[in-house]
Motif scaffolding. Structure first.
Motif, PDB file in Angstrom:
ATOM      1  N   LYS A 151       0.865  -1.264  -0.024  1.00 45.38           N
ATOM      2  CA  LYS A 151       0.038   0.065  -0.049  1.00 45.38           C
ATOM      3  C   LYS A 151       0.872   1.207  -0.063  1.00 45.38           C
ATOM      4  N   ALA A 152       2.028   1.147  -0.560  1.00 43.33           N
ATOM      5  CA  ALA A 152       3.054   2.354  -0.760  1.00 43.33           C
ATOM      6  C   ALA A 152       2.978   2.636  -2.313  1.00 43.33           C
ATOM      7  N   PHE A 153       2.689   4.345  -2.236  1.00 40.45           N
ATOM      8  CA  PHE A 153       2.692   4.807  -3.622  1.00 40.45           C
ATOM      9  C   PHE A 153       4.247   5.126  -4.140  1.00 40.45           C
ATOM     10  N   HIS A 154       4.305   5.097  -5.157  1.00 41.76           N
ATOM     11  CA  HIS A 154       5.880   5.420  -6.127  1.00 41.76           C
ATOM     12  C   HIS A 154       5.434   6.142  -7.248  1.00 41.76           C
ATOM     13  N   ILE A 155       6.078   7.333  -7.438  1.00 44.50           N
ATOM     14  CA  ILE A 155       5.800   8.039  -8.803  1.00 44.50           C
ATOM     15  C   ILE A 155       6.764   7.502  -9.747  1.00 44.50           C
ATOM     16  N   TYR A 156       6.064   7.178 -10.842  1.00 39.71           N
ATOM     17  CA  TYR A 156       6.884   6.510 -12.261  1.00 39.71           C
ATOM     18  C   TYR A 156       6.898   7.558 -13.192  1.00 39.71           C
ATOM     19  N   GLN A 157       6.042   8.594 -13.067  1.00 38.67           N
ATOM     20  CA  GLN A 157       6.367   9.580 -14.349  1.00 38.67           C
ATOM     21  C   GLN A 157       5.590  10.929 -13.608  1.00 38.67           C
ATOM     22  N   HIS A 158       6.799  12.124 -13.742  1.00 34.87           N
ATOM     23  CA  HIS A 158       6.177  13.301 -13.537  1.00 34.87           C
ATOM     24  C   HIS A 158       6.767  14.208 -14.468  1.00 34.87           C
ATOM     25  N   THR A 159       6.052  14.796 -15.074  1.00 34.25           N
ATOM     26  CA  THR A 159       6.320  15.923 -16.154  1.00 34.25           C
ATOM     27  C   THR A 159       5.645  17.159 -16.013  1.00 34.25           C
TER      28      THR A 159
END
Length: 485
Positions: A151-159
């Protein structure tokens, strides 16, 4: 024959839609061994979205990003969330159906034992656009995040970029060539230029991260990050970037996050190419990434051909594309790939990559770990020296050989005993000597720039203390005829 997926246009404002994190061509899989499932719309006040927005805001504040807007109390303002969606991630063996079924034994009130089957979800994928309006326009952030089984979030794309001519609520679409009114200053460029950055050059670099090998204490990561920063590259292409559920000791399981910490002034797109299920529910996936100082206004990827019965072609491969808006060249199309160990697969893959590149106009750069040497047919096809099955592409220019001689590979008899190896070989730093050149930057500059400098990312360290088992390659381009800004 691959069929073209009907994709929504990238909207630059208002009803902005982030580029869909799905293959450009229709496929039953999202990437290797991961099913392509339907996207489910989300209400903008969903708790999951609140957590993602908090992560994006915290990351922006950490790097001093001026695209994070503050309210009258001095706190970060809440953005408008548009087009939020999520997808369930299911593993597949046959590229058609989910493979794992979780069987649960249950006892009814009458004491009867029943068995319930449930599809196992390896995680969730979220896509959304965040809009921070100002008096002068809108800061647009496109985000893709994943939620793991813990249940942890990870950012894969941030533009992100600043659309100076629009306001929230507008609905005009960008063309296939991107948004002409996008302001290249995404909140970070003015800082770079004040430091004396050259407005007439663009530096690109490719580097294989070597996934989590020799990674436990973070020393290798810091070496890798130091080499990347010392290159002063504007755009990076990375290969062997992993998420590994078991890597919880050093900054968490996502190497995208590790790179983001090392390269804080960059926006990024990461795309997994292959899922490796470990044990029953363990999620490990590997792919490629593009990090850029300048706004990434569009991105897409294609799945490359794969023969799963060929042991040298076990891994699914992809080609990731990003359109980067630069102050010196306008739109530059960047492609990053990590080709198969199978030469037969590489030959079919380079044809697909060539066709993919034809879809975009303007300066183009293909870079990555090609797993192929300069004399191989796959590289000779990319550089326009041969045709394959009657197909020939406009030759890309091998940046290295524009300024350097081709290095001799380390084959038996090529060098005298203790003779230094030629400059330009890139693999492998784990051996006594480098033996071959398999990392490339290949360009089609559309008559707008020339290659000014090409060199290696190399701190001279070998064996167990290397930053990677590869050396990186960087190339600096100089503008020939600046476009009107």
């Amino acid at each position: 024959m691959q069929r073209l997926r009907s994709l929504p246009f990238l909207l630059c404002f208002g009803l902005a839609r982030s580029p869909t994190p799905s293959p450009l061509f229709e496929s039953t899989i999202l990437y290797g061994q991961m099913l392509s499932s339907p996207w489910t719309p989300l209400p903008s006040n969903s708790p999951e979205l609140v957590e993602i927005v908090e992560m994006v805001t915290a990351n922006g504040l950490r790097r001093g990003d001026s695209s994070i807007v503050f309210d009258e109390t001095g706190k970060p303002a809440s953005p408008t969330i548009t087009d939020p969606r999520k997808m369930k991630l299911h593993w597949t063996r046959d590229s058609r159906t989910a493979a794992y079924t979780h069987v649960t034994d249950m006892t009814s009130d009458g004491g009867q034992l029943t068995r319930q089957k449930r599809l196992v979800i390896f995680g969730l994928l979220y896509a959304l656009t965040l809009l921070w309006p100002t008096r002068d326009g809108v800061h647009v952030h496109n985000v893709v995040a994943t939620k793991d089984r813990e249940k942890a979030f990870h950012i894969y794309q941030h533009t992100y970029y600043f659309d100076k001519d629009k306001s929230v609520g507008d609905g005009e679409e960008c063309s296939d060539d991107g948004c002409d009114d996008v302001d290249q200053d995404s909140g970070l460029l003015s800082k770079l230029f004040k430091k004396g950055a050259n407005h007439n050059t663009l530096t690109l670099a490719t580097y294989n991260l070597w996934n989590f090998n020799s990674y436990e204490d973070g020393i290798r990561l810091r070496q890798f990050g130091k080499l990347c920063r010392s290159s002063n590259a504007d755009i990076f292409g990375f290969q062997e970037v992993r998420y590994d559920f078991s890597q919880r000791n050093y900054k968490g399981p996502s190497q995208v996050h590790h790179l983001e910490l090392e390269l804080q002034q960059y926006q990024y797109v990461y795309q997994p190419a292959m899922l490796y299920p470990v044990e029953k529910f363990g999620r490990v996936e590997e792919g490629v990434a593009i990090f850029s100082r300048y706004p990434i206004v569009n991105h897409s990827y294609i799945l490359l051909p794969r023969n799963s019965k060929d042991s040298a072609d076990f891994h699914q491969r992809i080609c990731l594309h990003a359109e980067v808006k630069t102050p010196m060249l306008g739109s530059v199309h960047v492609y990053v790939t990590h080709l198969s160990l199978s030469e037969r697969s590489r030959l079919t893959s380079v044809i697909e990559i060539g066709n993919f590149m034809k879809m975009h106009s303007g300066p183009k750069v293909l870079m990555g770990d090609m797993n192929a040497e300069p004399h191989s047919d796959s590289i000779r096809y990319l550089t326009g020296k041969i045709s394959i099955n009657g197909t020939k592409m406009k030759g890309l220019v091998d940046a290295w050989t524009t300024l350097h001689a081709e290095p001799r590979p380390g084959a038996p008899g090529a060098y005298r005993e203790n003779e230094p190896r030629d400059h330009g070989l890139t693999f492998s730093t784990l051996e006594d000597n480098l033996v071959k050149r398999i990392d490339f930057i290949l360009v089609d500059l559309d008559g707008k720039a020339s290659i000014e400098e090409v060199d290696l990312l190399d701190d001279g360290v070998r064996y167990d203390e290397v930053a990677s088992d590869h050396l990186g390659v960087k190339a600096t381009l100089t503008v020939l005829s600046p476009e009107k800004k």
